[in-house]
Design an enzyme around this catalytic site. Structure first.
Site, mmCIF file in Angstrom:
data_model
loop_
_atom_site.group_PDB
_atom_site.id
_atom_site.type_symbol
_atom_site.label_atom_id
_atom_site.label_comp_id
_atom_site.label_asym_id
_atom_site.label_seq_id
_atom_site.Cartn_x
_atom_site.Cartn_y
_atom_site.Cartn_z
ATOM 1 N N ARG A 66 34.992 44.680 46.714
ATOM 2 C CA ARG A 66 34.039 43.709 46.326
ATOM 3 C C ARG A 66 32.886 43.459 47.294
ATOM 4 O O ARG A 66 31.844 42.670 47.061
ATOM 5 C CB ARG A 66 34.686 42.258 45.892
ATOM 6 C CG ARG A 66 35.694 41.944 44.769
ATOM 7 C CD ARG A 66 34.946 42.559 43.534
ATOM 8 N NE ARG A 66 35.857 42.608 42.455
ATOM 9 C CZ ARG A 66 35.717 43.042 41.133
ATOM 10 N NH1 ARG A 66 34.328 43.157 40.806
ATOM 11 N NH2 ARG A 66 36.518 42.711 40.301
ATOM 12 N N SER A 95 41.548 22.101 36.503
ATOM 13 C CA SER A 95 41.881 22.323 34.978
ATOM 14 C C SER A 95 40.598 21.347 34.198
ATOM 15 O O SER A 95 40.465 20.263 34.376
ATOM 16 C CB SER A 95 43.121 21.734 34.572
ATOM 17 O OG SER A 95 43.183 21.535 33.083
ATOM 18 N N LEU A 115 47.109 39.959 54.120
ATOM 19 C CA LEU A 115 45.874 40.684 54.593
ATOM 20 C C LEU A 115 45.543 41.950 54.052
ATOM 21 O O LEU A 115 44.724 42.214 53.816
ATOM 22 C CB LEU A 115 46.244 40.743 56.098
ATOM 23 C CG LEU A 115 44.818 41.046 57.030
ATOM 24 C CD1 LEU A 115 43.752 40.347 56.839
ATOM 25 C CD2 LEU A 115 45.124 41.492 58.321
HETATM 26 C C1 LIG Z 1 32.489 47.453 40.627
HETATM 27 C C2 LIG Z 1 33.707 47.224 39.683
HETATM 28 C C3 LIG Z 1 33.443 47.344 38.323
HETATM 29 C C4 LIG Z 1 34.329 46.763 37.452
HETATM 30 N N1 LIG Z 1 34.308 46.902 36.145
HETATM 31 C C5 LIG Z 1 35.079 46.479 35.360
HETATM 32 C C6 LIG Z 1 34.857 46.547 33.986
HETATM 33 O O1 LIG Z 1 34.023 47.070 33.309
HETATM 34 N N2 LIG Z 1 35.863 46.299 32.987
HETATM 35 C C7 LIG Z 1 37.190 45.756 33.597
HETATM 36 O O2 LIG Z 1 37.945 45.446 32.733
HETATM 37 N N3 LIG Z 1 37.465 45.560 34.999
HETATM 38 C C8 LIG Z 1 36.656 46.130 36.043
HETATM 39 N N4 LIG Z 1 36.610 45.756 37.120
HETATM 40 C C9 LIG Z 1 37.919 45.452 37.542
HETATM 41 C C10 LIG Z 1 38.978 46.552 37.858
HETATM 42 O O3 LIG Z 1 39.350 47.348 36.931
HETATM 43 C C11 LIG Z 1 40.142 45.872 38.557
HETATM 44 O O4 LIG Z 1 40.771 45.288 37.682
HETATM 45 C C12 LIG Z 1 39.712 45.058 39.864
HETATM 46 O O5 LIG Z 1 38.877 45.595 40.752
HETATM 47 C C13 LIG Z 1 41.227 44.807 40.614
HETATM 48 O O6 LIG Z 1 41.534 45.846 41.400
HETATM 49 P P1 LIG Z 1 43.112 45.909 41.609
HETATM 50 O O7 LIG Z 1 43.942 46.300 40.109
HETATM 51 O O8 LIG Z 1 43.060 47.398 42.532
HETATM 52 O O9 LIG Z 1 43.539 44.751 42.444
HETATM 53 P P2 LIG Z 1 44.836 44.079 42.207
HETATM 54 O O10 LIG Z 1 45.099 43.635 40.875
HETATM 55 O O11 LIG Z 1 44.971 42.979 43.358
HETATM 56 O O12 LIG Z 1 45.754 45.261 42.407
HETATM 57 C C14 LIG Z 1 46.192 45.628 43.896
HETATM 58 C C15 LIG Z 1 46.850 46.924 43.663
HETATM 59 O O13 LIG Z 1 48.249 46.722 43.276
HETATM 60 C C16 LIG Z 1 48.807 47.605 42.585
HETATM 61 N N5 LIG Z 1 48.807 47.214 41.188
HETATM 62 C C17 LIG Z 1 48.653 45.760 40.760
HETATM 63 N N6 LIG Z 1 49.117 45.686 39.607
HETATM 64 C C18 LIG Z 1 49.561 46.865 39.167
HETATM 65 C C19 LIG Z 1 49.781 47.087 37.845
HETATM 66 N N7 LIG Z 1 50.215 46.515 36.698
HETATM 67 N N8 LIG Z 1 50.577 48.577 37.851
HETATM 68 C C20 LIG Z 1 50.255 49.316 38.694
HETATM 69 N N9 LIG Z 1 49.812 48.962 39.870
HETATM 70 C C21 LIG Z 1 49.345 47.664 40.064
HETATM 71 C C22 LIG Z 1 47.560 48.706 42.312
HETATM 72 O O14 LIG Z 1 47.777 49.717 43.475
HETATM 73 C C23 LIG Z 1 46.407 47.925 42.668
HETATM 74 O O15 LIG Z 1 45.344 48.777 43.371
HETATM 75 C C24 LIG Z 1 35.818 46.120 37.984
HETATM 76 C C25 LIG Z 1 35.773 46.400 39.330
HETATM 77 C C26 LIG Z 1 34.801 46.596 40.338
HETATM 78 C C27 LIG Z 1 35.099 46.503 41.699
#
Ligand SMILES: Cc1cc2nc3c(=O)[nH]c(=O)nc-3n(C[C@H](O)[C@H](O)[C@H](O)COP(=O)(O)OP(=O)(O)OC[C@H]3O[C@@H](n4cnc5c(N)ncnc54)[C@H](O)[C@@H]3O)c2cc1C
Ligand SMILES: [Zn+2]
Length: 246
Positions: free
Chosen positions: A213, A114, A203
């Site tokens: 990533r 923090s 995992l």
């Molecule tokens: C190359 C790249 C570019 C990106 N550019 C942008 C950008 O320009 N602007 C931006 O805002 N973000 C951006 N992101 C972020 C992206 O939109 C995701 O927020 C981030 O990659 C996390 O992915 P995730 O939601 O799958 O992961 P997590 O949050 O870990 O979730 C994992 C999985 O759990 C499920 N899940 C989790 N929470 C929810 C929910 N609330 N509702 C439904 N299912 C859920 C989904 O199946 C999800 O795939 C970028 C990401 C990447 C890799």
């Protein structure tokens, strides 16, 4: 694992193993972990492929395929829940702009230092000359970067970034010296500022994080952290890692 100029990823704790993943999957048939590799159905010792008899008990019975086969089946058919029975906690030191991207992964749990309680460390990301030479605005990938700057350009950019970081540090320290609250003084800190956190996930979610990533369209800096997490996972879950990486 050292990452970028002043960052790191440190393994804190792992739970589960490739074997535990198999055990979890076998709950459905109540059979447990049977063993890796082809093994002897009589004494359950691993046997060498191509040998006519089991070296331990001499059995010539048909060899059953090992649990790699089940692990591969789970992976390929996305039977993902057994992979939630394992996981790891790591400590990460990274620039704030990397944390902005990292914290989008909602299935990880985080605790970060923090900067309302503690003064931020005197650590700022300074991109290498090579990174800066490849740091021109991308044309193909509009979110990315591409090569284009000469070594000389890169050196002057690096000097400039260093000056900005140093000026920001000076303003921050000066305000702290004047008695400005840490929570307010920090508003002059750049996103190159390093912070520290612990992150925990199972995992399955770590691998989903790495899929996004480690990909070439992810920003180079977070990719270096993802690769470091990958080396930690590869050491502790070698068989799952092999499936993930192939
Ligand atoms: C190359 C790249 C570019 C990106 N550019 C942008 C950008 O320009 N602007 C931006 O805002 N973000 C951006 N992101 C972020 C992206 O939109 C995701 O927020 C981030 O990659 C996390 O992915 P995730 O939601 O799958 O992961 P997590 O949050 O870990 O979730 C994992 C999985 O759990 C499920 N899940 C989790 N929470 C929810 C929910 N609330 N509702 C439904 N299912 C859920 C989904 O199946 C999800 O795939 C970028 C990401 C990447 C890799
Ligand atoms: Zn045998």
């Amino acid at each position: 694992v050292q990452v970028l100029d002043q960052g790191y990823v440190e393994h804190i704790e792992t739970w589960g193993s490739d074997e535990r993943i198999i055990e979890a999957a076998r709950m459905s048939t109540d059979k447990g972990f049977q063993g890796w590799g082809p093994f002897c159905p009589d004494c359950h010792e691993p046997v060498v492929l191509g040998e006519p008899r089991c070296a331990k008990c001499g059995s010539a019975s048909t060899r059953i395929p090992g649990d790699e086969k089940l692990l591969r089946f789970l992976w390929e058919h996305k039977h993902a829940t057994p992979f939630e029975m394992a996981g790891l906690v790591i400590e990460v030191q990274a620039p704030i702009f990397v944390f902005r991207e990292w914290h989008r992964h909602r299935t990880q749990s985080y605790n970060e230092l923090s900067s309302r309680y503690t003064a931020l460390p005197d650590l700022y990301y300074l991109p290498s000359i090579e990174r800066l030479m490849n740091g021109m605005q991308g044309q193909q990938n509009k979110q990315g970067s591409q090569s284009g700057f000469s070594e000389q350009d890169a050196k002057s950019l690096q000097r400039y970034i260093h000056q900005v970081n140093a000026a920001s540090r000076q303003a921050y320290m000066q305000m702290l010296d004047q008695g400005v609250a840490r929570e307010l003084a920090r508003i002059v800190v750049p996103v190159a500022q390093y912070s520290r956190m612990r992150a925990s996930a199972n995992l399955r979610n770590w691998l989903a994080f790495l899929t996004l990533r480690m990909a070439t369209n992810a920003q180079w800096e977070i990719r270096q952290y993802a690769n470091a997490v990958g080396t930690i996972i590869a050491e502790r879950f070698p068989r799952t890692w092999q499936l993930f990486a192939s």
